[in-house]
Design an enzyme around this catalytic site. Structure first.
Site, short mmCIF file in Angstrom:
data_model
loop_
_atom_site.label_atom_id
_atom_site.label_comp_id
_atom_site.label_asym_id
_atom_site.label_seq_id
_atom_site.Cartn_x
_atom_site.Cartn_y
_atom_site.Cartn_z
N ASN A 233 33.18 8.48 -9.58
CA ASN A 233 32.05 7.56 -9.76
C ASN A 233 30.87 8.38 -10.27
OD1 ASN A 233 30.41 8.59 -7.44
ND2 ASN A 233 32.28 8.03 -6.35
N ASP A 302 37.05 5.77 -2.56
CA ASP A 302 37.81 5.05 -1.53
C ASP A 302 39.31 5.22 -1.72
OD1 ASP A 302 35.72 4.06 -0.01
OD2 ASP A 302 35.32 2.48 -1.48
N LYS A 312 49.67 17.04 -17.98
CA LYS A 312 48.87 15.95 -18.54
C LYS A 312 49.76 14.75 -18.85
CE LYS A 312 45.80 14.94 -22.36
NZ LYS A 312 45.43 15.29 -23.70
N PHE A 347 24.99 6.07 4.14
CA PHE A 347 24.40 5.31 3.04
C PHE A 347 25.35 4.17 2.69
CE2 PHE A 347 20.67 7.40 1.05
CZ PHE A 347 20.52 8.43 1.98
N LYS A 361 28.70 -2.14 8.08
CA LYS A 361 29.10 -0.71 8.07
C LYS A 361 28.41 0.05 9.20
CE LYS A 361 30.18 -0.78 3.24
NZ LYS A 361 29.82 -0.49 1.86
O1 C5P Z 1 32.14 3.30 0.84
P1 C5P Z 1 31.21 2.75 1.88
O2 C5P Z 1 30.22 1.79 1.32
O3 C5P Z 1 31.91 2.29 3.12
O4 C5P Z 1 30.30 4.03 2.28
C1 C5P Z 1 29.38 3.96 3.32
C2 C5P Z 1 29.21 5.31 3.94
O5 C5P Z 1 30.50 5.82 4.32
C3 C5P Z 1 28.58 6.39 3.07
O6 C5P Z 1 27.70 7.12 3.91
C4 C5P Z 1 29.76 7.25 2.64
O7 C5P Z 1 29.36 8.62 2.50
C5 C5P Z 1 30.73 7.09 3.76
N1 C5P Z 1 32.16 7.13 3.35
C6 C5P Z 1 33.01 8.05 3.89
N2 C5P Z 1 34.33 8.07 3.53
C7 C5P Z 1 34.82 7.18 2.66
C8 C5P Z 1 33.97 6.22 2.09
C9 C5P Z 1 32.63 6.22 2.45
O8 C5P Z 1 32.58 8.87 4.69
N3 C5P Z 1 36.09 7.21 2.33
#
Ligand code: C5P
Length: 426
Positions: A233, A302, A312, A347, A361
């Site tokens: 991303n 995710d 490749k 965040f 969350k």
């Molecule tokens: O992806 P999401 O919106 O749930 O992310 C919310 C928080 O969770 C962020 O602080 C992100 O750093 C954390 N996160 C994480 N591991 C993931 C996805 C998100 O620790 N696989």
């Protein structure tokens, strides 16, 4: 660093309180005395004045007689909009015992460049000109930024003098390595101006996180499809690095776990560089139990490809189906095993239903607070230097902040962490 306006009342019903945060530059209302001694790097001090003034400082420059051979006092006068101090016995400055007056005015003294001669005189307590007289009279913190030829820097007498200064309580911003004006290579260049201003900011920032160990995650993760392609991303890492920088300014011991990005870790911050979410999970798992606070600002992917091709992938005729599997939710895992005294924050970057999604969350991941970030807003989200966020706390309070720089958002985050440390709840 911040002056706050009306914070609004706490709203248990979870309605959003808009607050006005008076944005304040790093050195606002600070009086900085910049001492310039006679080295070729004196020209860099002109740019330093500009940066300090831009960051809100009132700058007064005092030059040694030798410095005035390299750069004219007029340059510094124009850039600082203040008279330049040069001569101990100048009638004008001494009419009010100028050196004592200057010494009292300063909140901070920066010496850049500090020559071997100036360092030696300071180590011996010599006061034979305007600048060295002020240095004996001031009680403000002093940041010494040496710059000289590599042999002069390495000379045992200089090294001994620098050690003496450190022992006397002076802060030292050590010279950098590289090619020197004398066409030699080695250590002796004036430190980067960004490092000097950062060291200066640390000297004037109250040490609100002193004795605390904090962990910040930053940047994206890369999930490889093959040796040359990955899923990711556009996270730039700017928010996480700003969090690390501001925590270090407040004297925390900061550990930064960062996905791939082009930023440099702030001085003194321990950095663990990772690439994938699984690597980030392993690094954070190992560090988390010793931390007083953890702020997850990383944009963790995710999903990861179920398989990483060893070579490749070839362009096929038919459309390919890519199999993905879910990455672990690092923050949710931290929430499950959180020691009672630890502060945990995350965040939430959203494109719709910002508050509802963020609140979910906050609860699901067992956080103390979450910073919700609307990706659809201009000046917010990936890659920008600013963010417009809402902070949701456990008790239902929601604070809507105006558009702020990422450093200002970081200051708001650490203010909340500090409040949680001091409210007796942990
Ligand atoms: O992806 P999401 O919106 O749930 O992310 C919310 C928080 O969770 C962020 O602080 C992100 O750093 C954390 N996160 C994480 N591991 C993931 C996805 C998100 O620790 N696989």
């Amino acid at each position: 660093m911040f002056h706050r306006g009306d914070r609004g009342r706490q709203d248990k019903a979870g309605r959003v309180n808009r607050v006005s945060v008076r944005k304040v530059a790093m050195f606002k209302d600070k009086s900085i005395l910049l001492g310039v001694s006679g080295g070729i790097a004196a020209y860099k001090a002109a740019e330093l004045v500009r940066l300090l003034v831009k960051a809100g400082a009132t700058v007064r420059v005092v030059m040694t007689a030798n410095a005035a051979q390299f750069v004219t006092p007029l340059t510094f006068q124009a850039l600082s909009s203040n008279p330049v101090g040069l001569d101990l016995f100048s009638l004008e400055s001494e009419s009010q015992i100028g050196h004592i007056h200057q010494a009292r005015l300063a909140d901070l003294v920066i010496l850049a460049p500090a020559t071997a001669n100036l360092v030696a005189k300071m180590a011996a307590g010599i006061a034979d000109d305007y600048l060295t007289t002020i240095l004996l009279a001031t009680t403000a913190p002093v940041l010494v930024c040496p710059a000289m030829n590599v042999k002069m820097w390495e000379h045992p007498a200089t090294q001994r003098n620098v050690e003496t200064l450190a022992g006397l309580g002076y802060a030292i911003c050590s010279p950098a390595s590289g090619s020197l004006a004398c066409r030699e290579e080695g250590t002796g260049r004036l430190a980067d101006l960004a490092d000097i201003t950062e060291a200066a900011a640390r000297l004037i920032t109250p040490p609100g996180l002193s004795g605390k160990r904090v962990l910040v995650s930053a940047g994206p993760t890369w999930e490889p499809l093959d040796p040359v392609r990955f899923l990711s991303n556009p996270s730039s890492g700017k928010m996480g690095y700003a969090l690390a920088r501001v925590a270090a300014r407040r004297s925390a011991r900061v550990h930064l776990v960062s996905g791939p990005c082009s930023l440099e870790a702030p001085p003194g911050v321990e950095l663990t560089s990772v690439t994938t979410a699984l690597e980030m999970q392993a690094a954070i798992r190992a560090l988390a139990p010793q931390m007083d606070a953890i702020v997850m600002a990383a944009a963790v992917s995710d999903y990861r490809p179920s398989e990483t091709a060893p070579q490749k992938r070839k362009k096929g005729d038919a459309s390919e189906v890519l199999r993905l599997e879910a990455n672990p939710d690092i923050l949710a895992e931290l929430g499950k095993s959180k020691p009672p005294a630890q502060v945990l924050a995350g965040f939430a970057a959203e494109t719709e239903n910002l508050v509802e999604n963020a609140r979910e969350k906050l609860v699901a991941k067992n956080l103390d607070f979450i910073v919700a970030n609307d990706l659809m807003k201009n000046g917010s989200g990936f890659g920008t230097d600013t963010n417009e966020v809402k902070i949701l706390e456990r008790d239902g309070k929601i604070t809507a902040l105006p558009r702020l720089t990422k450093e200002e958002v970081a200051a708001e985050v650490w203010d909340r962490v500090q409040r949680l440390f001091s409210d007796g709840s942990r």
